[in-house]
Design a protein around this motif. Structure first.
Motif, mmCIF file in Angstrom:
data_model
loop_
_atom_site.group_PDB
_atom_site.id
_atom_site.type_symbol
_atom_site.label_atom_id
_atom_site.label_comp_id
_atom_site.label_asym_id
_atom_site.label_seq_id
_atom_site.Cartn_x
_atom_site.Cartn_y
_atom_site.Cartn_z
ATOM 1 N N PRO A 210 36.152 45.800 30.550
ATOM 2 C CA PRO A 210 35.382 46.915 31.116
ATOM 3 C C PRO A 210 36.137 47.697 32.177
ATOM 4 O O PRO A 210 35.559 48.580 32.819
ATOM 5 N N GLN A 211 37.439 47.375 32.362
ATOM 6 C CA GLN A 211 38.269 48.098 33.336
ATOM 7 C C GLN A 211 37.674 48.012 34.745
ATOM 8 O O GLN A 211 37.530 49.011 35.451
ATOM 9 N N THR A 212 37.308 46.810 35.145
ATOM 10 C CA THR A 212 36.825 46.593 36.503
ATOM 11 C C THR A 212 37.696 45.510 37.132
ATOM 12 O O THR A 212 38.473 44.832 36.458
ATOM 13 N N ASN A 213 37.530 45.367 38.431
ATOM 14 C CA ASN A 213 38.278 44.337 39.136
ATOM 15 C C ASN A 213 37.426 43.089 39.368
ATOM 16 O O ASN A 213 37.666 42.323 40.296
ATOM 17 N N VAL A 214 36.412 42.889 38.511
ATOM 18 C CA VAL A 214 35.481 41.780 38.700
ATOM 19 C C VAL A 214 36.205 40.431 38.719
ATOM 20 O O VAL A 214 35.876 39.549 39.514
ATOM 21 N N ILE A 215 37.200 40.269 37.864
ATOM 22 C CA ILE A 215 37.915 38.993 37.827
ATOM 23 C C ILE A 215 38.692 38.780 39.112
ATOM 24 O O ILE A 215 38.629 37.711 39.718
ATOM 25 N N ASP A 216 39.418 39.803 39.544
ATOM 26 C CA ASP A 216 40.205 39.676 40.764
ATOM 27 C C ASP A 216 39.336 39.335 41.965
ATOM 28 O O ASP A 216 39.702 38.503 42.804
ATOM 29 N N VAL A 217 38.173 39.958 42.050
ATOM 30 C CA VAL A 217 37.267 39.717 43.168
ATOM 31 C C VAL A 217 36.779 38.272 43.164
ATOM 32 O O VAL A 217 36.780 37.585 44.193
ATOM 33 N N HIS A 218 36.365 37.790 42.004
ATOM 34 C CA HIS A 218 35.828 36.434 41.921
ATOM 35 C C HIS A 218 36.908 35.370 42.112
ATOM 36 O O HIS A 218 36.663 34.336 42.735
#
Length: 248
Positions: A210-218
C-alpha cells in the motif's frame, strides 16, 4: 486368554531408570502377572498407570478419559478383544497411540494388529527395557505430531502463544496486538530474511504494497520494547531486503 508362559518378560529389567516423561498410560491385560509387572515398571519409570483386566472396562476408560498411551493385550475375556477395542476407538477418531502386546507372533498377526490401528506391536516374551523404549518412542512421536506449539524462543526472548505474553531475560514486555503478531512472525522465521511483502501478507493481510511506512513504524516500536532496554539487539535490518530476527 493370551498365554505367554513363564518367560513372558525379562525380570532382569524389572527396575528401569526413571524417565521423567510422566505419561498417563492405560494398560489392558488379563494376565495378572504381566499386568502387574508392566504397571509396576511403568510407575517406577515415572508414569501414571491405569491397569484393567478386560476389554469392556478398557474400552470404557479409553473413550471416557484422556491417555497419552494405551498398552493393549490382543486376546481379552468378556466379549471385547483387543482388536475390537482398537477398531472401536479408531472409529471414534481417537488417535491415542496404542502399543499391542501379544503372544501371537506370526507376521500375519502383527500385520492384522497394525492394520486395525495399532502403532506398535510387541510380542511375548519381552524384555521390559524394550517395552519401555517403545513406549517412550511412541510418546515422542505423539507429541511431535499432535501437540500444538505454544511457545517460541530466540536467545532470552520468549513468547507464550496461549497467554499472548512476551518476556526477555525474565522481564515482561507489554506489546500491542499488532506488535505481538509482528514479533510472532519474525520469531517463526528466526534466522531468515523476512521481506516487506512477507510481513504485509503475514501480519497485515495485505496482498499488495500500500506504499505506506506502516512496517517501518511498527518495527521501530517493537525494537524500542524488545531491543533497546537490553544489551544485545535481536531485530536486524537487512539492507535492501527486509528484516531478520537472530541472536548474534
Amino acid at each position: 486368554m493370551d498365554w505367554c508362559g513363564e518367560a513372558c518378560f525379562d525380570r532382569a529389567d524389572a527396575k528401569p531408570e526413571r524417565s521423567g516423561t510422566d505419561m498417563h498410560i492405560l494398560v489392558v491385560e488379563d494376565d495378572p502377572t504381566v499386568r502387574n509387572f508392566v504397571a509396576k515398571g511403568l510407575r517406577e519409570a515415572g508414569h501414571l498407570v491405569e491397569p484393567v483386566d478386560n476389554g469392556k472396562d478398557g474400552l470404557f476408560l479409553a473413550v471416557s478419559e484422556n491417555f497419552d498411551l494405551i498398552i493393549l493385550d490382543r486376546m481379552l475375556p468378556g466379549g471385547i478383544d483387543g482388536l475390537r477395542l482398537l477398531e472401536t476407538i479408531r472409529a471414534q477418531n481417537n488417535t491415542t497411540p496404542v502399543l499391542l502386546l501379544s503372544a501371537l507372533a506370526d507376521v500375519d498377526d502383527r500385520v492384522q494388529g497394525l492394520k486395525a490401528g495399532g502403532d506398535d506391536y510387541v510380542t511375548k516374551p519381552f524384555a521390559f527395557s524394550e517395552l519401555l523404549a517403545r513406549v517412550e518412542a511412541l510418546s515422542r512421536r505423539g507429541r511431535s505430531e499432535n501437540a500444538p506449539q505454544t511457545r517460541l524462543a530466540v536467545a532470552d526472548l520468549e513468547i507464550d502463544l496461549l497467554s499472548r505474553s512476551v518476556r526477555r531475560g525474565g522481564q515482561r514486555i507489554d506489546l500491542q496486538p499488532r506488535e505481538f503478531r509482528l514479533l510472532e512472525y519474525l520469531m517463526r522465521h528466526a534466522g531468515q530474511v523476512v521481506t516487506r511483502t512477507m510481513l504485509l501478507e503475514g501480519v497485515w493481510d495485505y496482498h499488495f504494497d500500500p506504499q505506506t511506512n506502516v512496517i517501518d513504524v511498527h518495527v521501530s516500536r517493537l525494537r524500542q520494547k524488545v531491543d533497546k532496554p537490553f544489551d544485545t539487539p535481536l531485530i536486524h535490518t537487512i539492507r535492501n531486503a527486509g528484516y531478520m530476527l537472530r541472536a548474534d
